[in-house]
Design a protein around this motif. Sequence first.
Motif, PDB file in Angstrom:
ATOM      1  N   HIS A   1      14.627 -23.872  31.689  1.00 60.78           N
ATOM      2  CA  HIS A   1      14.024 -24.340  30.408  1.00 60.78           C
ATOM      3  C   HIS A   1      14.857 -24.221  29.215  1.00 60.78           C
ATOM      4  O   HIS A   1      14.553 -25.149  28.202  1.00 60.78           O
ATOM      5  CB  HIS A   1      12.513 -23.376  30.070  1.00 60.78           C
ATOM      6  CG  HIS A   1      11.581 -23.697  30.957  1.00 60.78           C
ATOM      7  ND1 HIS A   1      10.221 -23.488  30.484  1.00 60.78           N
ATOM      8  CD2 HIS A   1      11.273 -23.835  32.252  1.00 60.78           C
ATOM      9  CE1 HIS A   1       9.579 -23.842  31.503  1.00 60.78           C
ATOM     10  NE2 HIS A   1      10.193 -23.997  32.587  1.00 60.78           N
TER      11      HIS A   1
ATOM     12  N   GLY B   1       4.097 -14.955  33.234  1.00 62.45           N
ATOM     13  CA  GLY B   1       3.966 -16.427  32.935  1.00 62.45           C
ATOM     14  C   GLY B   1       2.736 -16.966  33.521  1.00 62.45           C
ATOM     15  O   GLY B   1       3.012 -17.877  34.300  1.00 62.45           O
ATOM     16  N   ALA B   2       1.763 -16.380  33.296  1.00 63.21           N
ATOM     17  CA  ALA B   2       0.348 -16.936  33.929  1.00 63.21           C
ATOM     18  C   ALA B   2      -0.099 -18.019  33.547  1.00 63.21           C
ATOM     19  O   ALA B   2      -1.219 -18.422  34.262  1.00 63.21           O
ATOM     20  CB  ALA B   2      -0.488 -15.530  33.681  1.00 63.21           C
TER      21      ALA B   2
ATOM     22  N   ASN C   1       0.291 -12.081  32.525  1.00 60.27           N
ATOM     23  CA  ASN C   1       0.879 -11.875  31.275  1.00 60.27           C
ATOM     24  C   ASN C   1       1.272 -13.361  30.868  1.00 60.27           C
ATOM     25  O   ASN C   1       1.732 -14.112  31.642  1.00 60.27           O
ATOM     26  CB  ASN C   1       2.258 -10.963  31.471  1.00 60.27           C
ATOM     27  CG  ASN C   1       3.295 -11.110  30.631  1.00 60.27           C
ATOM     28  OD1 ASN C   1       4.484 -11.477  30.846  1.00 60.27           O
ATOM     29  ND2 ASN C   1       2.887 -10.946  29.317  1.00 60.27           N
ATOM     30  N   GLU C   2       1.197 -13.567  29.373  1.00 53.70           N
ATOM     31  CA  GLU C   2       1.760 -14.766  28.874  1.00 53.70           C
ATOM     32  C   GLU C   2       2.010 -14.531  27.596  1.00 53.70           C
ATOM     33  O   GLU C   2       1.587 -13.780  26.945  1.00 53.70           O
ATOM     34  CB  GLU C   2       0.422 -15.842  28.975  1.00 53.70           C
ATOM     35  CG  GLU C   2       0.430 -17.225  28.561  1.00 53.70           C
ATOM     36  CD  GLU C   2       1.493 -18.045  29.065  1.00 53.70           C
ATOM     37  OE1 GLU C   2       1.977 -18.279  30.098  1.00 53.70           O
ATOM     38  OE2 GLU C   2       2.468 -18.392  28.020  1.00 53.70           O
TER      39      GLU C   2
ATOM     40  N   PHE D   1       7.939 -19.812  37.085  1.00 54.60           N
ATOM     41  CA  PHE D   1       7.862 -18.778  35.953  1.00 54.60           C
ATOM     42  C   PHE D   1       9.634 -18.607  35.827  1.00 54.60           C
ATOM     43  O   PHE D   1      10.075 -18.490  34.550  1.00 54.60           O
ATOM     44  CB  PHE D   1       7.319 -17.499  36.157  1.00 54.60           C
ATOM     45  CG  PHE D   1       7.868 -16.440  35.141  1.00 54.60           C
ATOM     46  CD1 PHE D   1       7.361 -16.630  33.793  1.00 54.60           C
ATOM     47  CD2 PHE D   1       8.473 -15.068  35.436  1.00 54.60           C
ATOM     48  CE1 PHE D   1       7.670 -15.684  32.883  1.00 54.60           C
ATOM     49  CE2 PHE D   1       8.823 -14.282  34.484  1.00 54.60           C
ATOM     50  CZ  PHE D   1       8.391 -14.623  33.202  1.00 54.60           C
TER      51      PHE D   1
ATOM     52  N   CYS E   1       5.062 -17.703  39.607  1.00 52.40           N
ATOM     53  CA  CYS E   1       4.670 -19.029  39.904  1.00 52.40           C
ATOM     54  C   CYS E   1       5.230 -20.032  38.902  1.00 52.40           C
ATOM     55  O   CYS E   1       4.740 -19.917  37.722  1.00 52.40           O
ATOM     56  CB  CYS E   1       3.270 -19.314  40.199  1.00 52.40           C
ATOM     57  SG  CYS E   1       2.812 -20.904  40.866  1.00 52.40           S
TER      58      CYS E   1
ATOM     59  N   TYR F   1       3.350 -30.931  39.067  1.00 51.97           N
ATOM     60  CA  TYR F   1       3.097 -29.993  38.128  1.00 51.97           C
ATOM     61  C   TYR F   1       2.091 -30.714  36.926  1.00 51.97           C
ATOM     62  O   TYR F   1       2.908 -31.346  36.427  1.00 51.97           O
ATOM     63  CB  TYR F   1       4.360 -29.164  37.551  1.00 51.97           C
ATOM     64  CG  TYR F   1       3.877 -27.787  36.700  1.00 51.97           C
ATOM     65  CD1 TYR F   1       3.584 -26.868  37.481  1.00 51.97           C
ATOM     66  CD2 TYR F   1       3.469 -27.982  35.279  1.00 51.97           C
ATOM     67  CE1 TYR F   1       3.224 -25.592  36.685  1.00 51.97           C
ATOM     68  CE2 TYR F   1       3.251 -26.926  34.492  1.00 51.97           C
ATOM     69  CZ  TYR F   1       3.098 -25.633  35.040  1.00 51.97           C
ATOM     70  OH  TYR F   1       2.609 -24.769  34.416  1.00 51.97           O
TER      71      TYR F   1
ATOM     72  N   ARG G   1      -5.023 -28.833  35.446  1.00 56.62           N
ATOM     73  CA  ARG G   1      -4.348 -28.229  36.676  1.00 56.62           C
ATOM     74  C   ARG G   1      -5.002 -27.066  37.127  1.00 56.62           C
ATOM     75  O   ARG G   1      -5.078 -26.633  38.134  1.00 56.62           O
ATOM     76  CB  ARG G   1      -2.883 -27.817  36.369  1.00 56.62           C
ATOM     77  CG  ARG G   1      -2.181 -26.795  37.233  1.00 56.62           C
ATOM     78  CD  ARG G   1      -0.855 -26.568  36.750  1.00 56.62           C
ATOM     79  NE  ARG G   1       0.257 -25.391  37.614  1.00 56.62           N
ATOM     80  CZ  ARG G   1       0.968 -25.787  38.635  1.00 56.62           C
ATOM     81  NH1 ARG G   1       0.714 -26.873  39.306  1.00 56.62           N
ATOM     82  NH2 ARG G   1       1.589 -24.497  39.133  1.00 56.62           N
ATOM     83  N   ASP G   2      -5.238 -25.916  36.255  1.00 56.71           N
ATOM     84  CA  ASP G   2      -5.803 -24.607  36.490  1.00 56.71           C
ATOM     85  C   ASP G   2      -7.139 -24.710  36.698  1.00 56.71           C
ATOM     86  O   ASP G   2      -7.438 -23.879  37.542  1.00 56.71           O
ATOM     87  CB  ASP G   2      -5.345 -23.780  35.527  1.00 56.71           C
ATOM     88  CG  ASP G   2      -4.235 -22.637  36.201  1.00 56.71           C
ATOM     89  OD1 ASP G   2      -3.459 -23.280  36.678  1.00 56.71           O
ATOM     90  OD2 ASP G   2      -3.953 -21.845  35.393  1.00 56.71           O
TER      91      ASP G   2
ATOM     92  N   GLY H   1       2.249 -11.096  25.500  1.00 55.82           N
ATOM     93  CA  GLY H   1       3.346 -10.628  25.086  1.00 55.82           C
ATOM     94  C   GLY H   1       4.457 -11.085  25.843  1.00 55.82           C
ATOM     95  O   GLY H   1       4.186 -11.795  26.838  1.00 55.82           O
ATOM     96  N   GLU H   2       5.705 -11.025  25.534  1.00 53.23           N
ATOM     97  CA  GLU H   2       6.932 -11.571  26.141  1.00 53.23           C
ATOM     98  C   GLU H   2       7.033 -10.454  27.308  1.00 53.23           C
ATOM     99  O   GLU H   2       7.241  -9.345  27.290  1.00 53.23           O
ATOM    100  CB  GLU H   2       8.313 -11.601  25.188  1.00 53.23           C
ATOM    101  CG  GLU H   2       9.486 -12.279  25.522  1.00 53.23           C
ATOM    102  CD  GLU H   2      10.068 -11.661  26.814  1.00 53.23           C
ATOM    103  OE1 GLU H   2      10.622 -12.252  27.730  1.00 53.23           O
ATOM    104  OE2 GLU H   2      10.496 -10.445  26.612  1.00 53.23           O
ATOM    105  N   PHE H   3       7.411 -10.957  28.444  1.00 48.37           N
ATOM    106  CA  PHE H   3       7.626 -10.450  29.775  1.00 48.37           C
ATOM    107  C   PHE H   3       8.329  -9.174  29.792  1.00 48.37           C
ATOM    108  O   PHE H   3       8.013  -7.940  29.997  1.00 48.37           O
ATOM    109  CB  PHE H   3       7.765 -11.334  30.735  1.00 48.37           C
ATOM    110  CG  PHE H   3       8.015 -10.675  32.261  1.00 48.37           C
ATOM    111  CD1 PHE H   3       7.087 -10.209  32.901  1.00 48.37           C
ATOM    112  CD2 PHE H   3       9.466 -10.868  32.758  1.00 48.37           C
ATOM    113  CE1 PHE H   3       7.340  -9.164  33.947  1.00 48.37           C
ATOM    114  CE2 PHE H   3       9.495  -9.962  33.892  1.00 48.37           C
ATOM    115  CZ  PHE H   3       8.715  -9.409  34.631  1.00 48.37           C
TER     116      PHE H   3
ATOM    117  N   MET I   1      -1.131 -21.294  25.393  1.00 44.27           N
ATOM    118  CA  MET I   1      -1.859 -21.059  26.844  1.00 44.27           C
ATOM    119  C   MET I   1      -2.901 -20.014  26.393  1.00 44.27           C
ATOM    120  O   MET I   1      -3.929 -20.046  27.011  1.00 44.27           O
ATOM    121  CB  MET I   1      -0.588 -20.631  27.683  1.00 44.27           C
ATOM    122  CG  MET I   1       0.374 -21.471  28.117  1.00 44.27           C
ATOM    123  SD  MET I   1      -0.237 -22.812  29.145  1.00 44.27           S
ATOM    124  CE  MET I   1       0.006 -24.147  28.141  1.00 44.27           C
TER     125      MET I   1
END
Length: 384
Positions: free
Chosen positions: A315, A173-174, A193-194, A282, A280, A353, A134-135, A259-261, A199
């Motif tokens: 989710h 959530g990159a 950020n992820e 996210f 996106c 997706y 995808r990316d 890290g967690e957002f 990932m």
Amino acid sequence: MQDEAWDEEQKHFQAVLKAWSDYLPYSLHVNNGRRQSLYALPQAHQALLQGLQAPVPVPINGVPVQRGFRAKLNEIDDRIRRNADVLEQMAHFCRSFLGILDESQLAEGANSASNKVSERDQDRVRTAIKQMARDWGAQGAAERARVYQPIIEAVVRRRPPSHTEPVRVLVPGAGLGRLAFDFAQQGYCTQGNEFSYFMLIPAHFLLNCTQVVHEHTLFPYVHSGSNWHTSSDMLQPVRVPDVLPSTLDENSDFSMVAGEFLEVYGKEEERGAWDVVATCYFIDTAKNVLRYLEVINAVLPIGGLWVNAGPLLWHFEHEPDTSVELTLEEVLELLPHFGFKLEEQRILEPQTYTGIPNSMLSHQYTPVFWVGRKVRDQGRAPVV
Ligand SMILES: C[S@@+](CC[C@H](N)C(=O)[O-])C[C@H]1O[C@@H](n2cnc3c(N)ncnc32)[C@H](O)[C@@H]1O
């Protein structure tokens, strides 16, 4: 980080590395199950399948294509091994990810982690492989254009990149970092950020350990035998990356933060630190999306932009954790409360997706897209 939290982080990282190394035996085992099913058939049926003339592509130039069902299973094994080679390179490159671990500690940790292969983690490894397509694959270009492009265009129109006054874009959530990278390529000062190592490992590898375009070849679609027109579709390669991350202008400011957002950007020093937040696929990762809205509000100055695109596939809906699932109507009604004035809102064209090219099955989303402008501060609600 507190000692206990740090230990937890290391355990988590080791579990992901274990899943990475379990990929090969697990996937070969699954394919072997197909072989056993074949051998359980009547001899006459086996002979028919073995006599099939449909071509089974081989990955080496000059070697004639194979034929017959067993050849297909052998070629699936081959592609699984090739995937595992790339995964192994990634794991090797990322072993020092947490800084203080040496190889022996990691190996010990990974071995002492349960010997059981977690189906869920294997699913995450396979998702990570598809996410690379995808990316960073040419196959993902159309999918990316359908959702990354509207986000980037909305930002460029309102806050064009500037050399004199850098525009700071945050991408929570990159995933594998392509949207963040594309913003950086446009001249924005960008941070992705992820929080998932599933990932972060491939993102770190592709962004920092690629020398040439199409350096790595993956076979993301070999894990399911369903819905294919041809063996070529199932065995198709995806070459990554389709653009070389190191071609980014040397003055560009691009980073990925693990890290967690809410934890990372809920801090005081992040208040008003970003001109744009681009989310996106996210916001539906939240257990309580209202907390996300508070933090997005906090990191922007008055006049800052929030561009969002994605579905509302909550989710945690089917998890035992507490989760609040809202409709689009409900989310939109909440935006003014969280200090956002909508400037644009529409439904994007249907899109996949990590969609599978040439598959007979396609899950389509019709994601919502909006641009909100922060018009006032909204504090954080107390926990009780
Ligand atoms: C559906 S994916 C979208 C990835 C990427 N934006 C894209 O469009 O391909 C959601 C991503 O958000 C990450 N994520 C979920 N909750 C997060 C959180 N609380 N903090 C940071 N990242 C998170 C997940 O690990 C996952 O990579």
